[in-house]
Design an enzyme around this catalytic site. Structure first.
Site, PDB file in Angstrom:
ATOM      1  N   GLU A 152      -2.880   5.326  10.185  1.00 13.02           N
ATOM      2  CA  GLU A 152      -4.252   5.214  10.200  1.00 13.02           C
ATOM      3  C   GLU A 152      -5.140   5.754  11.450  1.00 13.02           C
ATOM      4  OE1 GLU A 152      -5.256   0.937   8.231  1.00 13.02           O
ATOM      5  OE2 GLU A 152      -4.625   0.945  10.344  1.00 13.02           O
ATOM      6  N   GLU A 176      -0.013   5.809  14.145  1.00 15.49           N
ATOM      7  CA  GLU A 176      -1.220   5.346  14.213  1.00 15.49           C
ATOM      8  C   GLU A 176      -2.070   5.231  15.278  1.00 15.49           C
ATOM      9  OE1 GLU A 176      -1.342   2.433  10.406  1.00 15.49           O
ATOM     10  OE2 GLU A 176       0.210   1.679  11.951  1.00 15.49           O
ATOM     11  N   TRP A 194       2.747   3.237  17.625  1.00 18.50           N
ATOM     12  CA  TRP A 194       1.685   2.703  17.221  1.00 18.50           C
ATOM     13  C   TRP A 194       0.779   2.525  18.871  1.00 18.50           C
ATOM     14  CZ3 TRP A 194       0.789  -3.072  17.979  1.00 18.50           C
ATOM     15  CH2 TRP A 194      -0.407  -3.608  17.382  1.00 18.50           C
ATOM     16  N   GLN A 215       0.717  -1.233   0.090  1.00 18.02           N
ATOM     17  CA  GLN A 215       0.045   0.090   0.102  1.00 18.02           C
ATOM     18  C   GLN A 215       0.936   1.118   0.135  1.00 18.02           C
ATOM     19  OE1 GLN A 215      -2.054  -0.978   3.499  1.00 18.02           O
ATOM     20  NE2 GLN A 215      -3.703  -2.133   2.581  1.00 18.02           N
TER      21      GLN A 215
END
Length: 587
Positions: free
Chosen positions: A484, A462, A428, A195
């Protein structure tokens, strides 16, 4: 198949190291010539003549491939030589490191492989594994002399020579992000379903593939095409403005262990080790390091730092009762095999002084049960010194909040020091695993930057509950950003900021007059209905604040991202319109 001894080329290695200035007085001090330092049970020092070599590697993989959130950590160190017919599968928390002064001093003829962890060839959870400083001829790969490296976040692939091709996914399964630095691929790089990806100071024969966000900084062979054309979403920066490559452990010609610390490179293109060269830098003999092992206390480690020693962290978990204090200019803190620091008593894990030349690399920082305010702080708040000629450099630092167990923190990483360089980080807040939920692993921000002229290559942040990144210092530069936003806001009112619905994934402060970023991707995976984000990026509209090549993507059938930056850019919605929005430049 058991590895076999090949040509050692010791004479060539020695000559190259002398020519490159690697040999310094005292380099072979510490462990006697040919003697391996006591690295502990989870550092596996291998050579081509060892019996049962393949079984040793297979046993590590059998333990680590399913070890998504477990405590085990491993480093596989390969002595110089040729390893015939050797397969090296790499699981979680496993790092494979060559011990040569040059990547070609260690040659694996066989395979190096990362295999998808999830079903359906899905590698989107292939985290925390890496390979550095050796060469591979993938005769036992996936065919066509191709190495499969199906990975996502926190996967340092550095100073490697692939004598063939490399594929960055598994068959048709998804993969989600990755990192090349100082890498040579003789043949083709196939990014396939990846991605997003960042490559810095690398070279290859050809590159094929693009999905959302592919960034190339100082790369020979970067593909043609221009963002945002589908299939050509490439961001090319011709030269890397300033970087210092990550330190590496190696064996000198006398058999002594040492750490090489490369010098700063300015306006560089391509690999640092071309044509057999040893890049400028300094060599630190192993006896200048305290070799840290699980069970070492923070008090012990701080005493070693105060005594003027560097730290080499070996694999394992370190429960710290007080904060590590890195204060001496030029100190090197290097981890191998994903050593994991954690505190459960509300103490930050690591703080530095406002001094030049620090290098902190290869650490995994895990949030504990009590909020420590910050996991790592680079210089104290209000720091004023400039470090332009000898900056603080951070490589391969990985932060986690939840996943292995419930944890919390207000901000994972704060940078107050001017001129700091960050070379690959994943910050994260866990979206799966143990201790995961809106109230179970609370964390406001991933990164907060107050320092001026801070440069970051490869920024992955994220799922934090407020702004993922907050940038208050002038002169910031970011090359590649992947984020994200949180999956789990329970309702829109519980996830609303002063500027509108949701919190920006990347926020530049109103007082900032100079900032620039290239290749930014922000993605939504909302699990609750009627939750949206108004703006993926928020920044003051000024001539000195510039963004290049931005993309937003809605990945599930709930919610949306309404604008790319401020009130500019189309919406990324999973219902009724395109799930992807792009913007080439702002303003």
């Amino acid at each position: 198949m058991q590895g076999k001894t090949g040509t050692s080329r010791v004479g060539d290695v020695a000559a190259r190291m002398v020519a490159g200035g690697v040999l310094a007085a005292g380099v072979a001090a510490g462990a006697a010539a040919g003697e391996v330092p006591d690295f502990g049970p989870h550092v596996h020092v291998l050579d081509p003549a060892m019996p049962g070599l393949q079984q040793r590697i297979d046993d590590i993989y059998a333990a680590q491939q399913p070890n998504h959130f477990g405590p085990r950590r491993d480093a596989i160190l390969l002595k110089p030589g040729t390893y015939e017919g050797l397969r090296i599968p790499v699981g979680f928390y496993t790092q494979v490191l060559g011990l040569g002064a040059h990547p070609d001093d260690v040659h694996v003829i066989g395979d190096l492989r990362s295999t998808a962890f999830l079903d359906n060839d899905n590698a989107t959870q292939n985290f925390w594994r890496g390979a550095e400083n050796f060469s591979v001829t993938p005769t036992l790969g996936i065919g066509d002399n191709t190495l499969q490296w199906a990975v996502s976040q926190a996967i340092p692939f550095r100073r490697m020579h692939v004598r063939g091709n490399i594929r960055l996914n598994q068959r048709n399964g998804w993969a989600s992000g990755g990192w090349f630095a100082d890498v040579l691929v003789d043949g083709r790089v196939d990014s396939a379903t990846q991605q997003q990806w960042i490559s810095r100071n690398s070279r290859w024969g050809s590159w094929t593939g693009s999905n959302w966000n592919m960034v190339f900084v100082g790369v020979h062979g970067a593909p043609e095409g221009e963002f945002p054309t589908p299939g050509q979403r490439f961001t090319r920066i011709a030269k890397t403005p300033l970087v210092r490559e990550k330190p590496y452990l190696f064996i000198d010609p006398k058999g002594g262990y040492a750490v090489r610390v490369p010098a700063l490179r300015r306006d560089s293109v391509g690999i640092s080790w071309a044509n057999g060269a040893t890049a400028p830098g300094r060599t630190l003999p192993i006896d200048q390091f305290h070799i840290a092992r699980p069970g070492d206390t923070a008090k012990t480690l701080n005493a070693q730092l105060a005594a003027g020693r560097h730290l080499l962290f070996t694999p394992g978990e370190y429960l710290l009762a007080e904060t590590l204090q890195v204060k001496r200019p030029g100190t090197v803190v290097l981890g191998i095999g994903f050593p994991t620091l954690r505190s459960d008593n509300g103490q930050p894990l690591l703080k530095t002084a406002d001094v030049s030349g620090l290098t902190i690399s290869g650490l995994f920082l895990d949030a504990g049960q009590a909020d420590s305010g910050v996991l790592m702080e680079v210089a104290p708040p209000g720091s004023k010194k400039r470090h332009k000629t000898d900056p603080i450099v951070l490589h391969d630092l990985f932060f986690r909040v939840g996943g292995a167990a419930a944890g919390q923190v207000t901000t994972a990483l704060r940078i107050h020091a001017h001129d700091t360089l960050v070379d690959h980080t994943w910050v994260w807040r866990a979206d799966h695993g143990a201790g995961v939920g809106w109230t179970s692993n609370p964390a406001a921000h991933g990164l907060w930057v107050n320092g001026e002229d801070v440069t970051i290559y490869g920024l992955f942040v994220e799922h934090f509950q407020k702004a993922q990144v907050v940038w208050q210092g002038n002169g910031g530069r970011v090359y590649f950003y992947q984020s994200e936003i949180p999956y789990d806001p329970p309702t829109q009112p519980e996830w609303t900021s002063a500027t509108g619905r949701g919190h920006a994934a990347y926020q530049v402060g109103d007082s900032v007059t100079r900032h620039e970023a290239w290749g930014l991707g922000v993605y939504s995976v909302f699990l609750k209905p009627d939750v949206v984000l108004d703006r993926a990026i928020e920044a003051p509209r000024r001539p000195g604040v510039r963004f290049h090549h931005m993309i937003t993507v809605c990945l599930v059938d709930k919610g949306s991202i309404e604008h790319v930056i401020n009130d500019t850019g189309e919406a990324a919605r999973c219902k009724g319109s395109s799930n992807t929005a792009t913007l080439k430049a702002y303003p």
